[in-house]
Design a protein around this motif. Structure first.
Motif, PDB file in Angstrom:
ATOM      1  N   PHE A   1      14.308  50.366  15.282  1.00  0.00           N
ATOM      2  CA  PHE A   1      13.225  49.379  15.205  1.00  0.00           C
ATOM      3  C   PHE A   1      12.159  49.777  14.178  1.00  0.00           C
ATOM      4  O   PHE A   1      10.986  49.432  14.307  1.00  0.00           O
ATOM      5  CB  PHE A   1      12.573  49.210  16.582  1.00  0.00           C
ATOM      6  N   THR A   2      12.571  50.479  13.159  1.00  0.00           N
ATOM      7  CA  THR A   2      11.652  50.800  12.074  1.00  0.00           C
ATOM      8  C   THR A   2      11.241  49.516  11.357  1.00  0.00           C
ATOM      9  O   THR A   2      12.042  48.583  11.214  1.00  0.00           O
ATOM     10  CB  THR A   2      12.332  51.772  11.089  1.00  0.00           C
ATOM     11  N   ASN A   3      10.001  49.484  10.906  1.00  0.00           N
ATOM     12  CA  ASN A   3       9.443  48.303  10.217  1.00  0.00           C
ATOM     13  C   ASN A   3       9.386  47.074  11.120  1.00  0.00           C
ATOM     14  O   ASN A   3       9.515  45.940  10.643  1.00  0.00           O
ATOM     15  CB  ASN A   3      10.262  47.957   8.958  1.00  0.00           C
TER      16      ASN A   3
ATOM     17  N   VAL B   1      25.578  42.509  13.572  1.00  0.00           N
ATOM     18  CA  VAL B   1      24.466  41.665  13.149  1.00  0.00           C
ATOM     19  C   VAL B   1      24.792  41.058  11.794  1.00  0.00           C
ATOM     20  O   VAL B   1      25.322  41.747  10.903  1.00  0.00           O
ATOM     21  CB  VAL B   1      23.173  42.495  13.073  1.00  0.00           C
ATOM     22  N   PRO B   2      24.543  39.771  11.585  1.00  0.00           N
ATOM     23  CA  PRO B   2      24.773  39.170  10.267  1.00  0.00           C
ATOM     24  C   PRO B   2      24.028  39.913   9.173  1.00  0.00           C
ATOM     25  O   PRO B   2      22.906  40.401   9.370  1.00  0.00           O
ATOM     26  CB  PRO B   2      24.261  37.738  10.440  1.00  0.00           C
ATOM     27  N   VAL B   3      24.638  40.010   8.020  1.00  0.00           N
ATOM     28  CA  VAL B   3      24.054  40.798   6.927  1.00  0.00           C
ATOM     29  C   VAL B   3      22.849  40.090   6.339  1.00  0.00           C
ATOM     30  O   VAL B   3      21.761  40.668   6.214  1.00  0.00           O
ATOM     31  CB  VAL B   3      25.116  41.072   5.845  1.00  0.00           C
ATOM     32  N   ALA B   4      22.977  38.856   5.979  1.00  0.00           N
ATOM     33  CA  ALA B   4      21.905  38.114   5.308  1.00  0.00           C
ATOM     34  C   ALA B   4      21.114  37.328   6.346  1.00  0.00           C
ATOM     35  O   ALA B   4      21.627  36.381   6.951  1.00  0.00           O
ATOM     36  CB  ALA B   4      22.498  37.170   4.255  1.00  0.00           C
TER      37      ALA B   4
ATOM     38  N   TRP C   1      17.653  47.797  10.081  1.00  0.00           N
ATOM     39  CA  TRP C   1      18.198  46.441   9.911  1.00  0.00           C
ATOM     40  C   TRP C   1      17.127  45.356  10.005  1.00  0.00           C
ATOM     41  O   TRP C   1      17.347  44.219   9.571  1.00  0.00           O
ATOM     42  CB  TRP C   1      19.295  46.182  10.943  1.00  0.00           C
ATOM     43  N   LEU C   2      15.946  45.690  10.514  1.00  0.00           N
ATOM     44  CA  LEU C   2      14.867  44.720  10.624  1.00  0.00           C
ATOM     45  C   LEU C   2      13.880  44.807   9.467  1.00  0.00           C
ATOM     46  O   LEU C   2      12.866  44.102   9.480  1.00  0.00           O
ATOM     47  CB  LEU C   2      14.111  44.923  11.941  1.00  0.00           C
ATOM     48  N   ALA C   3      14.153  45.655   8.496  1.00  0.00           N
ATOM     49  CA  ALA C   3      13.200  45.831   7.392  1.00  0.00           C
ATOM     50  C   ALA C   3      12.925  44.534   6.628  1.00  0.00           C
ATOM     51  O   ALA C   3      11.761  44.263   6.281  1.00  0.00           O
ATOM     52  CB  ALA C   3      13.707  46.919   6.450  1.00  0.00           C
ATOM     53  N   PRO C   4      13.895  43.663   6.360  1.00  0.00           N
ATOM     54  CA  PRO C   4      13.576  42.433   5.618  1.00  0.00           C
ATOM     55  C   PRO C   4      12.765  41.413   6.428  1.00  0.00           C
ATOM     56  O   PRO C   4      12.164  40.508   5.848  1.00  0.00           O
ATOM     57  CB  PRO C   4      14.957  41.858   5.269  1.00  0.00           C
ATOM     58  N   LEU C   5      12.770  41.553   7.746  1.00  0.00           N
ATOM     59  CA  LEU C   5      12.131  40.548   8.609  1.00  0.00           C
ATOM     60  C   LEU C   5      10.691  40.983   8.922  1.00  0.00           C
ATOM     61  O   LEU C   5      10.356  41.368  10.047  1.00  0.00           O
ATOM     62  CB  LEU C   5      12.937  40.367   9.895  1.00  0.00           C
TER      63      LEU C   5
END
Length: 508
Positions: A105-107, A55-58, A80-84
């Motif tokens: 799938f946290t956050n 998965v892309p980092v940014a 990995w979905l925390a920023p979204l």
């Protein structure tokens, strides 16, 4: 003109030297964090079809829809979905994912659609889907799933559509649905699996709206009499899953793949099945008839008191206290459903969902409500009185006919009236003469012995004689004086005296 151009150029130079222009300040900033080889358009981020192995980092935090399908992803990292935080739809189909893992799938509580189809998943563990409390649509078809943990879907309390077709599942728990509740679930697709054992009682206990969206076709189901009667009843009720794929519902007659037959086309296999085997499988729908404007109350009577009761309306609306959104349906404190004024929109199947620790499993009750328009009451009409009156009138007429003969004067009047009656009979030549006596014509008759000038305007009728076959002949005196019409002379035969005397002279 030149005096206006020079100040404009100076203003442009000053604005360029002072910093950013107002136009640039009004434009939205460019998405500098858009990953390479991806397309960023508003809140949509698409990185599909680029062969990505990770998965892309940014990732832009404004993304509400992320498409990572048709890549080579093998792993998803926890968190990995925390920023979204605004993410609503995630597409991960056509990758190489074989496991998910805890915390992936946290956050992601705001996620509504998750596509994990066409991967290589084999087992779905209990905590693989944690954090998806708001998920409504989960696509897991075309994987290699052979096992689902008993609580694999626990926590997906808002899930409405679950697609598990084209896997390798040999069993599925319909009693607990692997931790998934039936309150919101409307579609459960288990078609094209290896289901060889199914709990018939678990199927029968499902609510009506889920039976309508349960797809079991293209599975090696057993040719069981109880299962046959249950599916046959669903087919007769017109449930869409059975109606649309009736030819693809098959079973194994001898537990080998070569003995697969169609449920609804080979009745000879089930000819020895007794109808008593189907008794008690499903609680019959309670048929309720009501009229528009009346009140209605439904009670969810379960075997033991339920801790929580919910209802589903014919429009698939979940009804909990206080009631429906439009306020026409109320859910009372005792769990019953009340409708103050029934309307035509309330017709259909109401389903009661009862849950509680004392219940062996979730119980459902179905009420099929039929709403009719009230018919206008007919006017009261005493047929006995009218019959008696008719008999009395008829008896009086018979007595008058037998014992009260008419007098002579009455007989004379009766004969006179009879002569004036217009009975349908063949007209005589005299009647034809009387009927045509008022006809005026300037056309000369066909008889060659009498000729009338075209300037004559007064005619009389001469009755037909022999040879005329009853035809009326027109005759005009040749010496008729227009200035003295009263001195008209005409020839009257013996046969026409009565006719001319009765008819008289006709003038125009």
């Amino acid at each position: 003109m030149a005096g206006l151009v020079v100040p404009g150029i100076l203003l442009c130079m000053l604005s360029a030297g002072s910093g950013t222009s107002d136009l640039e300040a009004a434009l939205p900033p460019a998405p500098h964090d858009c990953p390479n080889n991806c397309i960023c358009a508003a809140d949509v981020l698409s990185c599909a079809g680029h062969g990505l192995q990770d998965v892309p980092v940014a990732l832009p935090a404004t993304a509400a829809e992320l498409d990572l399908s048709h890549n080579a992803l093998e792993r998803l990292h926890p968190g990995w979905l925390a920023p979204l935080s605004r993410l609503r739809a995630l597409y991960l189909g056509y990758n190489k994912l074989d496991v998910l893992g805890h915390g992936v799938f946290t956050n992601a509580s705001g996620l509504r659609t998750l596509d994990l189809s066409s991967n290589m998943l084999r087992i779905l563990h209990t905590h693989d889907l944690d954090g998806l409390g708001g998920l409504e649509r989960l696509l897991l078809f075309n994987n290699k799933l052979v096992h689902l943990d008993p609580d694999a879907f626990q926590g997906l309390r808002m899930l409405r559509h679950l697609y598990l077709s084209c896997n390798e599942l040999a069993s599925f728990s319909f009693n607990g649905l692997h931790g998934l509740g039936t309150t919101h679930l409307r579609t459960l697709d288990l078609s094209s699996n290896w289901l060889g054992h199914i709990s018939v009682s678990g199927l029968a206990a499902l609510p009506a709206f889920l039976k309508n969206g349960l797809y079991l076709h293209n599975n090696p189901l057993p040719c069981d009499c109880r299962l046959y009667h249950l599916l046959q009843r669903w087919h007769q009720r017109g449930l869409s899953a059975l109606r649309d794929f009736a030819r693809e519902y098959t079973c194994l007659a001898f537990k080998v793949s070569e003995s697969r037959v169609r449920f609804f086309e080979h009745s000879r296999v089930f000819e020895n099945c007794s109808a008593t085997a189907a008794l008690g499988l499903e609680l019959p729908e309670k048929q309720l008839d009501t009229q528009v404007g009346q009140s209605l109350r439904l009670y969810c009577n379960t075997s033991v008191p339920a801790a929580r009761v919910a209802w589903v309306s014919p429009k698939n609306e979940l009804l909990v206290a206080p009631g429906s959104q439009d306020g026409s349906i109320a859910v009372l404190a005792d769990g019953s459903l009340a409708i103050g004024r029934v309307q035509e929109q309330h017709a259909g199947i109401f389903v009661c969902l009862a849950t509680g620790p004392r219940l062996h499993h979730n119980q459902t009750l179905e009420f099929n409500v039929s709403v009719h328009k009230p018919r206008p009451e007919p006017e009261a009409f005493n047929t006995g009185f009218t019959t008696l009156l008719g008999c009395i009138v008829g008896l009086v007429l018979v007595l008058l006919y037998l014992f009260a003969p008419p007098c002579r004067g009455c007989c004379h009047c009766c004969r006179r009236a009879c002569r004036n009656c217009c009975w349908p009979r063949a007209p005589s030549p005299l009647q034809e003469l009387s009927a045509q006596s008022s006809v005026l014509s300037t056309t000369p008759p066909d008889a060659p012995s009498r000729k009338a000038s075209v300037h004559k305007h007064v005619v009389f009728l001469e009755p037909g004689k022999k040879g005329l076959n009853g035809r009326v002949q027109l005759a005009v005196a040749e010496d008729f004086d227009l200035s003295n019409p009263m001195e008209l002379q005409f020839k009257v035969g013996s046969e026409s005296a009565s006719s001319t005397g009765s008819e008289g002279l006709m003038m125009t």
